[in-house]
Design an enzyme around this catalytic site. Structure first.
Site, PDB file in Angstrom:
ATOM      1  N   HIS A 173      -6.108  -1.573   6.673  1.00  0.00           N
ATOM      2  CA  HIS A 173      -6.612  -2.260   7.808  1.00  0.00           C
ATOM      3  C   HIS A 173      -7.839  -2.089   8.785  1.00  0.00           C
ATOM      4  O   HIS A 173      -8.513  -2.902   9.173  1.00  0.00           O
ATOM      5  CB  HIS A 173      -5.249  -1.404   8.861  1.00  0.00           C
ATOM      6  CG  HIS A 173      -4.184  -1.558   8.151  1.00  0.00           C
ATOM      7  ND1 HIS A 173      -3.782  -2.795   7.056  1.00  0.00           N
ATOM      8  CD2 HIS A 173      -2.904  -0.495   8.663  1.00  0.00           C
ATOM      9  CE1 HIS A 173      -1.984  -1.885   6.926  1.00  0.00           C
ATOM     10  NE2 HIS A 173      -1.857  -1.123   7.661  1.00  0.00           N
TER      11      HIS A 173
ATOM     12  N   GLU B 119      -2.370   4.325  18.103  1.00  0.00           N
ATOM     13  CA  GLU B 119      -0.405   4.223  17.990  1.00  0.00           C
ATOM     14  C   GLU B 119      -0.554   5.391  18.778  1.00  0.00           C
ATOM     15  O   GLU B 119      -0.770   6.484  18.850  1.00  0.00           O
ATOM     16  CB  GLU B 119       0.084   4.267  16.791  1.00  0.00           C
ATOM     17  CG  GLU B 119      -0.555   2.989  15.955  1.00  0.00           C
ATOM     18  CD  GLU B 119      -0.032   3.440  13.939  1.00  0.00           C
ATOM     19  OE1 GLU B 119       1.453   3.195  13.738  1.00  0.00           O
ATOM     20  OE2 GLU B 119      -0.288   4.678  13.705  1.00  0.00           O
TER      21      GLU B 119
ATOM     22  N   LYS C 189       0.460  -0.920   0.356  1.00  0.00           N
ATOM     23  CA  LYS C 189      -0.004  -0.263   0.218  1.00  0.00           C
ATOM     24  C   LYS C 189       0.645   1.394  -0.130  1.00  0.00           C
ATOM     25  O   LYS C 189       1.710   1.171   0.970  1.00  0.00           O
ATOM     26  CB  LYS C 189      -1.242  -0.032   0.859  1.00  0.00           C
ATOM     27  CG  LYS C 189      -0.321   0.374   2.718  1.00  0.00           C
ATOM     28  CD  LYS C 189      -0.983  -0.118   4.117  1.00  0.00           C
ATOM     29  CE  LYS C 189      -1.985   1.030   4.321  1.00  0.00           C
ATOM     30  NZ  LYS C 189       0.075   1.656   5.080  1.00  0.00           N
TER      31      LYS C 189
HETATM   32  C1  BG6 Z   1       0.879   0.917   8.567  1.00  0.00           C
HETATM   33  C2  BG6 Z   1       1.128   2.654   8.363  1.00  0.00           C
HETATM   34  O1  BG6 Z   1       0.519   0.602   7.664  1.00  0.00           O
HETATM   35  O2  BG6 Z   1       0.730   0.608   9.561  1.00  0.00           O
HETATM   36  C3  BG6 Z   1       1.896   2.954   9.694  1.00  0.00           C
HETATM   37  O3  BG6 Z   1       0.993   3.056   7.136  1.00  0.00           O
HETATM   38  C4  BG6 Z   1       0.911   2.312  11.001  1.00  0.00           C
HETATM   39  O4  BG6 Z   1       1.499   4.715   9.475  1.00  0.00           O
HETATM   40  C5  BG6 Z   1       1.860   1.330  10.857  1.00  0.00           C
HETATM   41  O5  BG6 Z   1       2.228   2.503  11.550  1.00  0.00           O
HETATM   42  C6  BG6 Z   1       0.868   0.304  11.761  1.00  0.00           C
HETATM   43  O6  BG6 Z   1       1.511  -1.595  11.503  1.00  0.00           O
HETATM   44  P1  BG6 Z   1       1.327  -1.977  13.243  1.00  0.00           P
HETATM   45  O7  BG6 Z   1       0.971  -3.807  12.344  1.00  0.00           O
HETATM   46  O8  BG6 Z   1       2.845  -2.251  14.377  1.00  0.00           O
HETATM   47  O9  BG6 Z   1       0.246  -1.958  14.036  1.00  0.00           O
END
Ligand code: BG6
Length: 507
Positions: A261, A237, A169
């Protein structure tokens, strides 16, 4: 056990799924994703014995590196980020198939060198012509790389070999650009050669949504509008945008993670039981859900976007988004987004699904909470149930992977006081195996040609159809609300739920 073993029943998923002769070419191999996720995942797969002995890894980039320099970069990445322990014998075997091709995307000679490298690997490593091309490159580079693969006949599957394209993506930034991208890709690769990575689908807990719902009998009867009050999907996050200003500014939280997601999590939570766990059946059910999404009439009321301002995070001062390096000080980019949608079908009509995500929030947590209606009648005094919330089933995607069931219980004592308690399943306590990283699972699936966990063209396009009107509305109306770093987002988001007599969970 090899896949040609006559005793092996390919339908038996308890057997280890081991990739056949193959190799992986990574474009954009000098990037962060490659170093932090892809290289370590390849090593972890090799370490678990899931790659063929001659597996080959080819890096393609502009850097003036020899094969040895590339191998050293992979070595450091593995040492720093791999999940499993470093074993010299695994490394020594892996290094045999490591090559670097120096080149640029628009240069024909670079792609000729790539073709020669693949042919050389077929002979030296027995890769059988089977190669996946991983495009870990900015979206603007997709068309040229895809066209070069076609021009240099790298996408051709001859003599029973396979060629696959793996796309990271963002799949476009709106419906139109996603359609254009899909056309570009599908001019060169057939749909079953294309693997779009949504790494959330590679997470164990996300796959467990399907196990929870369809391998059990006690959840599904209440998984509908007769019992569910609403569903909250949170991806919070604590980090800011880090060094990703170039990618993030102008894209924002909703495009970055809701379009993919969060809508995928919603689809898995809401879909009907697929006829089987095969790729077509799963895609069909997810597509139906995404196609049935209804946006609120008043987007000003039922969507909220925010931008982090300075604040405190983990005891340290954090700068606001507009002060981050490389960000336009007038930027209207959302770092927080919350939206309400409904799913117009018999199971879900009238049940709101609230989706929210944000950077620099209180803590890192992703969860799906199915919140149930209150009991229609209570024989207890209202004072005795004051502290009782709603029953809920919470799928904890990360970081404390597991499932929580929340319900009311009598507080010990002489009065009939009732308070919320929870019953927990935690991966760490129930299983001795640790969960593979999402990228391990997904890279292995690409090599096996197993496309269950990869969104299809229709899913991507339907997701943009959901998001486009919201982005257009935001574009025309005002600016994102500010929220201090380290909090749970703008007050407007709390108000959005409070108006409906609900509140966000504080995980
Ligand atoms: C990515 C996003 O797809 O997923 C990021 O582009 C984000 O901005 C990340 O930080 C988070 O992934 P995970 O697996 O750490 O939750």
């Amino acid at each position: 056990m090899s896949s040609s073993n006559p005793l092996r029943d390919p339908a038996d998923r308890r057997l280890p799924r081991i990739a056949g002769p193959s190799g992986l070419v990574i474009f954009g191999v000098t990037g962060d994703l490659s170093r932090k996720k892809l290289m370590p995942a390849v090593y972890d797969l090799a370490n678990r014995g899931l790659l063929p002995p001659g597996f080959s890894l080819v890096g393609f980039a502009r850097r003036d590196w020899e094969h040895e320099d590339f191998a050293e970069v992979v070595h450091d990445a593995v040492k720093e980020h791999a999940r499993t322990p470093f074993r010299e014998e695994v490394w020594q075997q892996l290094i045999q198939g490591m090559r670097f091709v120096q080149g640029t995307f628009d240069d024909d000679e670079s792609f000729e060198r790539l073709r020669d490298t693949i042919e050389e690997l077929d002979k030296a490593q027995g890769t059988g012509g089977n190669f996946a091309f991983y495009l870990s490159v900015p979206p603007s580079a997709f068309p040229v790389v895809i066209q070069q693969l076609k021009k240099h006949r790298l996408a051709d599957q001859s003599n029973g070999s396979w060629r696959r394209a793996v796309i990271e993506k963002p799949f476009g930034h709106d419906l139109k650009s996603a359609e254009d991208l899909n056309t570009t890709v599908e001019e060169v690769f057939a749909p079953d050669q294309v693997f779009r990575i949504d790494h959330y689908l590679g997470k164990e807990t996300v796959q467990n949504i399907l196990a929870l719902r369809f391998a059990n009998t006690m959840f599904e009867p209440i998984w509908n509008r007769s019992f569910v009050d609403h569903v909250q999907i949170t991806m919070a996050e604590d980090i800011g945008i880090g060094g990703r200003a170039g990618y993030y500014d102008g894209i924002g939280a909703a495009r970055d993670v809701i379009q993919n997601h969060l809508l995928q999590l919603m689809a898995l939570t809401a879909m009907e039981e697929p006829a089987s766990f095969d790729a077509d059946a799963l895609a069909a059910e997810k597509t139906k859900v995404l196609g049935a999404v209804k946006l609120p009439k008043d987007l000003g009321r039922d969507t909220v976007r925010g931008q982090y301002a300075e604040g405190w995070q983990g005891g340290e001062k954090a700068v606001g988004y507009l002060q981050e390096e490389g960000i336009d000080p007038n930027s209207k980019t959302d770092t927080y987004a919350a939206i309400k949608v409904e799913i117009d079908n018999r199971r879900w009509a009238g049940v709101p699904f609230y989706l929210r995500t944000g950077k620099r929030l209180g803590r890192r947590v992703t969860e799906i909470a199915v919140v149930f209606q209150r009991a229609p009648h209570s024989p207890f005094d209202t004072t005795a149930t004051e502290e009782l919330g709603s029953n809920a089933i919470v799928i904890r995607v990360q970081p404390d992977e597991g499932v929580t069931v929340r319900f009311g219980s009598k507080v010990p004592g002489t009065s009939m006081e009732i308070r919320d308690v929870s019953m927990d399943f935690a991966y760490g306590e129930s299983f001795t195996e640790s969960s593979p990283e999402a990228y391990e699972r997904l890279i292995l699936d690409v090599l096996l040609g197993d496309s269950n966990l990869f969104p299809r063209t229709e899913e991507v396009e339907l997701s943009w159809k959901i998001l486009d009107p919201i982005e257009e509305y935001w574009d025309k109306h005002g600016r994102p609300a500010q929220y201090p770093s380290g909090t749970w987002g703008p007050v407007e988001a709390d108000e959005m739920l409070a108006r409906e007599g609900r509140s966000w969970r504080r995980p």
